[in-house]
Enzyme design. Sequence first.
Site, PDB file in Angstrom:
ATOM      1  N   SER A  46       0.868  -1.175   0.000  1.00 14.20           N
ATOM      2  CA  SER A  46       0.000   0.000   0.000  1.00 14.20           C
ATOM      3  C   SER A  46       0.903   1.223   0.000  1.00 14.20           C
ATOM      4  O   SER A  46       1.793   1.345   0.841  1.00 14.20           O
ATOM      5  CB  SER A  46      -0.897  -0.028   1.234  1.00 14.20           C
ATOM      6  OG  SER A  46      -1.951   0.887   1.072  1.00 14.20           O
ATOM      7  N   GLU A  47       0.694   2.121  -0.954  1.00 14.10           N
ATOM      8  CA  GLU A  47       1.726   3.123  -1.241  1.00 14.10           C
ATOM      9  C   GLU A  47       1.907   4.190  -0.155  1.00 14.10           C
ATOM     10  O   GLU A  47       2.836   4.976  -0.214  1.00 14.10           O
ATOM     11  CB  GLU A  47       1.514   3.763  -2.620  1.00 14.10           C
ATOM     12  CG  GLU A  47       0.239   4.541  -2.802  1.00 14.10           C
ATOM     13  CD  GLU A  47      -0.877   3.689  -3.414  1.00 14.10           C
ATOM     14  OE1 GLU A  47      -0.842   2.462  -3.272  1.00 14.10           O
ATOM     15  OE2 GLU A  47      -1.795   4.288  -4.006  1.00 14.10           O
ATOM     16  N   ASN A  48       1.015   4.216   0.849  1.00 11.29           N
ATOM     17  CA  ASN A  48       1.259   5.131   1.961  1.00 11.29           C
ATOM     18  C   ASN A  48       2.372   4.633   2.887  1.00 11.29           C
ATOM     19  O   ASN A  48       2.734   5.321   3.831  1.00 11.29           O
ATOM     20  CB  ASN A  48      -0.031   5.371   2.765  1.00 11.29           C
ATOM     21  CG  ASN A  48      -0.615   4.087   3.317  1.00 11.29           C
ATOM     22  OD1 ASN A  48      -0.682   3.081   2.621  1.00 11.29           O
ATOM     23  ND2 ASN A  48      -1.024   4.104   4.559  1.00 11.29           N
ATOM     24  N   GLY A  49       2.905   3.417   2.583  1.00 12.68           N
ATOM     25  CA  GLY A  49       4.078   2.979   3.337  1.00 12.68           C
ATOM     26  C   GLY A  49       3.906   1.679   4.078  1.00 12.68           C
ATOM     27  O   GLY A  49       4.343   1.554   5.231  1.00 12.68           O
ATOM     28  N   SER A  88       8.495   3.811   0.051  1.00 15.37           N
ATOM     29  CA  SER A  88       7.391   3.135  -0.625  1.00 15.37           C
ATOM     30  C   SER A  88       7.457   3.347  -2.134  1.00 15.37           C
ATOM     31  O   SER A  88       7.285   2.411  -2.920  1.00 15.37           O
ATOM     32  CB  SER A  88       6.064   3.674  -0.079  1.00 15.37           C
ATOM     33  OG  SER A  88       4.992   2.974  -0.640  1.00 15.37           O
TER      34      SER A  88
END
Lengths: 221, 234
Positions: A46-49, A88
């Site tokens: 998930s690209e928020n980290g 990320s």
Amino acid sequence: MSLTREQMAQRVAQELQDGFYVNLGIGIPTLVANYVPKNMAVMLQSENGLLGMGEFPTEETIDADMINAGKQTVTTVKGASIFSSAESFAMIRGGHVDLTVLGAFEVDVNGNIASWMIPNKLIKGMGGAMDLVAGAENIIVTMTHASKDGESKLLSNCSLPLTGKGCIKKVLTDLAWLEIENGTFVLKERAPGVSVEEIIEKTQGKLIVPDHVPEMTFVSL
Amino acid sequence: MAGFDKVVASYEEAMIGLEDDMTVLAGGFGLCGIPENLIAEIKRKGTKGLTVVSNNCGVDGFGLGILLEDKQVRKMVSSYVGENALFEKQLLNGELEVELTPQGTLAEKMRAGGAGIPAFYTATGVGTPVAEGKETKEFNGREYLLEEAIIGDFAIVKGWKADRYGNVIYRHTAQNFNPLAATAGKITVVEVEEIVEIGELDPAHIHTPGIYVDRVVLGTFEKRIEKRTVKTAE
């Protein structure tokens, strides 16, 4: 019959491989997580980290500090890792994510994708979509084949501002599985009960139709 | 204050030096890990004409959204906005400018800014509206876009725990843009849930080393949830 959203997710899940790191976009792509074959390990990014996203929490375990890129509260799986946004996107832009699945408004024969901006409508932003399409080698776009008004979304040239240029090779619509090769769509599979004629009629961009186009098959879990 | 001790006693002290027309970098993703009390202090101060660099702009009545109420923000640099009606209204009125930036590019712009790298090439945005007016160059047969780094007059950051020297750790996905913003502020202010004595945090587990941090302030946090999703009972 055109595919349901659940069936589209099921068809995408057939492309998963054991040990894949996968980024799933919002909407139909998110549903893919429900169809990971048993005995297969897949790690969701998930690209928020977050690498190793788990299911939604319970009322007891919900935590404001634990969300996914859709801003939903989530949990982690065992073996997960959490990191900064730069880390990320280093994963994403460095080509380390094995499969990216995302939605779109339009795709064209040159692999261009438009998914974030409709002129004269409020623009909310591209979020991480431009990074995902530019960075990933293996991308599946999921969308309906045509708009509600019957306008094809598989075009010779995208009409909307692009999210990425020349980066899409695989498209799953509610009617068909298509791949993009040398400036043309190639019809690989059709939804059960959907005719080749209907797909041809609803595909505006150049389309190659092989002699035999198999129907998709779905195995019950 | 002596030596490396970065702790300040109040939010007012934490934001001393913030002036009209400055650029403020803010950590957070959605409402997760946002420096909510430092934002509230900016509202209290009434500083205007701000350029705010943050992935999102909060919601109506919470987070960066509250800075729109008195029109304190001139420009937002973000990847995704419009979760708030006031934002939409000011954008359409022309009272607010927005520079939409791909999320990974935004993170890298802050990282580069903090690392003394003035600009970098990326494939993200090539052939899109983001590329307009930007230099491109080909490497190994592929086209890349030149993106410039961002530095803020202030960086406002939300940490979990900090020691008195400004070493910070973040909690879960509240990390997000926070450590990047922390590196790229001329003055970096970190608000935390807990301040511990030096030596209490494992040096190998520090996310933001104190060298980047100018001020640390202790706060209490609402931590509002934007999209509350729970598992349905089976």
